[in-house]
Design an enzyme around this catalytic site. Structure first.
Site, short mmCIF file in Angstrom:
data_model
loop_
_atom_site.label_atom_id
_atom_site.label_comp_id
_atom_site.label_asym_id
_atom_site.label_seq_id
_atom_site.Cartn_x
_atom_site.Cartn_y
_atom_site.Cartn_z
N GLU A 123 -11.50 -3.68 -3.03
CA GLU A 123 -10.22 -2.56 -3.39
C GLU A 123 -10.13 -2.83 -5.18
O GLU A 123 -9.32 -3.52 -5.48
CB GLU A 123 -9.16 -2.87 -2.77
CG GLU A 123 -9.31 -2.79 -1.35
CD GLU A 123 -8.16 -3.53 -0.54
OE1 GLU A 123 -7.01 -3.42 -0.50
OE2 GLU A 123 -8.61 -4.21 -0.02
N HIS B 255 0.71 -1.37 -0.06
CA HIS B 255 -0.07 -0.04 0.02
C HIS B 255 0.92 1.20 -0.09
O HIS B 255 0.56 2.31 0.57
CB HIS B 255 -1.02 -0.10 1.09
CG HIS B 255 -2.08 -1.05 1.05
ND1 HIS B 255 -2.54 -1.43 -0.13
CD2 HIS B 255 -2.53 -1.70 2.04
CE1 HIS B 255 -3.52 -2.46 0.21
NE2 HIS B 255 -3.38 -2.66 1.42
N HIS C 223 -9.58 2.28 0.00
CA HIS C 223 -9.64 0.93 1.10
C HIS C 223 -10.49 1.24 2.20
O HIS C 223 -10.60 0.86 3.48
CB HIS C 223 -8.39 1.00 1.71
CG HIS C 223 -7.79 -0.28 2.36
ND1 HIS C 223 -8.69 -1.06 3.14
CD2 HIS C 223 -6.84 -1.13 2.04
CE1 HIS C 223 -7.89 -2.29 3.43
NE2 HIS C 223 -6.74 -2.40 2.53
C1 GLA Z 1 -5.51 -5.22 1.67
C2 GLA Z 1 -4.42 -6.43 1.77
C3 GLA Z 1 -4.63 -6.97 3.04
C4 GLA Z 1 -4.27 -6.14 4.29
C5 GLA Z 1 -5.14 -5.09 4.14
C6 GLA Z 1 -4.71 -3.88 5.27
O1 GLA Z 1 -6.69 -5.61 1.79
O2 GLA Z 1 -4.47 -7.38 0.81
O3 GLA Z 1 -3.80 -8.10 3.11
O4 GLA Z 1 -2.95 -5.73 4.24
O5 GLA Z 1 -5.23 -4.39 2.96
O6 GLA Z 1 -4.79 -4.54 6.49
#
Ligand code: GLA
Length: 350
Positions: A315, A106, A180
């Protein structure tokens, strides 16, 4: 249609942060802060017309500064993981921040979710429209190129929240932007009874670090088949390797049609409130994440303890670790091109 704004707080480096409230003619309300471009609340009616907040988050800026799992945030420069925080472009190897074990997640230690965006209201006739911009400097978190990013949030009278993403660069680089938000259409409890449909016949299986193996695998006859409405909890505890690796769902689904056409990616229905969420996008993939890492250690809005599966994320994105998988759609953006994607979250009742 209206937009109001309030002071939300000050970051540790002394930057002023605001909280905006977008309201449409139906009374639907979306709250957005320019810290991380975070959606802090979405208030939508249930089947009896009662407004309820359907996203996880905090009441205060301090909550987002200290206790967040990317709640509601804009994610960049690269949503999801890049293996070993490394990729090669035009023969040059770039090293990114490793903030998730040995991998990059991220956008790094200070991704787009943790920066203060410039913000302005855009006058529009039948939408409430807020535009956020951020210049990510060449080398930030290891990425090449100065990246100018514009994210536009638009609320319509049809209870649709549209997010337009645009980015331009002055050097070849990689880009993968998303939002997110963790949804819980009941506004409480877990999402295990939410019925989900995902418009995907295949997904990208992962290894133990949640990095795609490169395979594109059929969902047929597996607990990842959401081609017809299925409760999230119906198979989440099945003995299936991919579910065990991720402690639930945390997978990139390959959306039908490889084109950039704007189309339905997922539909979510919550039986007790009748609330429906439709996710549409121009993106080729969508990470469906069932909030597996929430462990009760974060207390959010209304003193709710966020236990495992308290919310789920849709996402929309390019596939994780694309720069290291030539068979995945490319995430390279060049100086003469514009990165452009749109995702919408539309609410209704059934
Ligand atoms: C995304 C990732 C997860 C986790 C979340 C945040 O969805 O794929 O593995 O890192 O973000 O906690």
């Amino acid at each position: 249609m209206k937009i109001t704004s309030d002071h939300f707080g000050v970051t540790s480096s002394g930057e002023e942060v605001q909280l905006f409230c977008l309201t449409n003619n139906q009374g639907m309300e979306v709250r957005i802060t320019n810290y991380g471009g975070i959606i802090t609340a979405i208030n939508v009616p249930d089947r009896d017309g009662n407004l309820g907040d359907v996203v996880l988050g905090h009441e205060t800026l301090e909550g987002y500064l200290n206790r967040s799992r990317y709640f509601g945030a804009l994610i960049g420069r690269y949503a999801n993981r890049i293996a070993h925080g490394r990729f090669c472009l035009n023969g040059i190897t770039y090293s990114l921040a490793k903030n998730n074990g040995e991998n990059h997640l991220h956008g790094g230690f200070k991704g787009f979710d943790k920066v203060v965006w410039s913000v302005r209201e855009i006058p529009a006739a039948d939408t409430a429209c807020l535009q956020l911009t951020y210049l990510s400097k060449d080398g930030e978190e290891g990425y090449p190129g100065n990246l100018e990013t514009i994210v536009t949030y638009l609320l319509t009278n049809g209870n649709e929240l549209r997010i337009d993403y645009q980015a331009t660069t002055d050097r070849d680089t990689i880009v993968n932007l998303t939002n997110h938000s963790y949804f819980n259409l009941a506004g409480s409890g877990t999402v295990l009874d939410h019925q989900v449909t995902i418009n995907a016949e295949t997904y990208t299986p992962v290894d133990k670090g949640l990095i795609p193996t490169g395979e594109i695998r059929s969902v047929r006859d597996t607990p990842l088949d959401f081609t017809s409405p299925t409760a999230i909890g119906a198979r989440i505890r099945d003995y299936y390797e991919q579910l065990r690796l991720a402690c639930g769902y945390d997978h990139n689904f390959v959306l039908r049609t490889g084109t950039q056409a704007f189309r339905n990616a997922a539909t979510v229905y919550e039986p007790t409130t009748g609330r429906v969420l439709e996710v549409s996008t121009t993106q080729p993939g969508m990470q469906f994440y069932s909030g597996n890492f929430l462990d009760g250690s974060i207390v959010g809005k209304g003193d709710r303890v966020y236990v495992k599966h308290s919310g789920c994320c849709f996402e929309t994105q390019h596939f994780p670790d694309s720069p290291n998988h030539p068979n995945f759609p490319s995430t390279v953006v060049k100086p003469n091109q514009e990165y452009r994607h749109t995702t919408s979250f539309k609410f209704s009742v059934a």
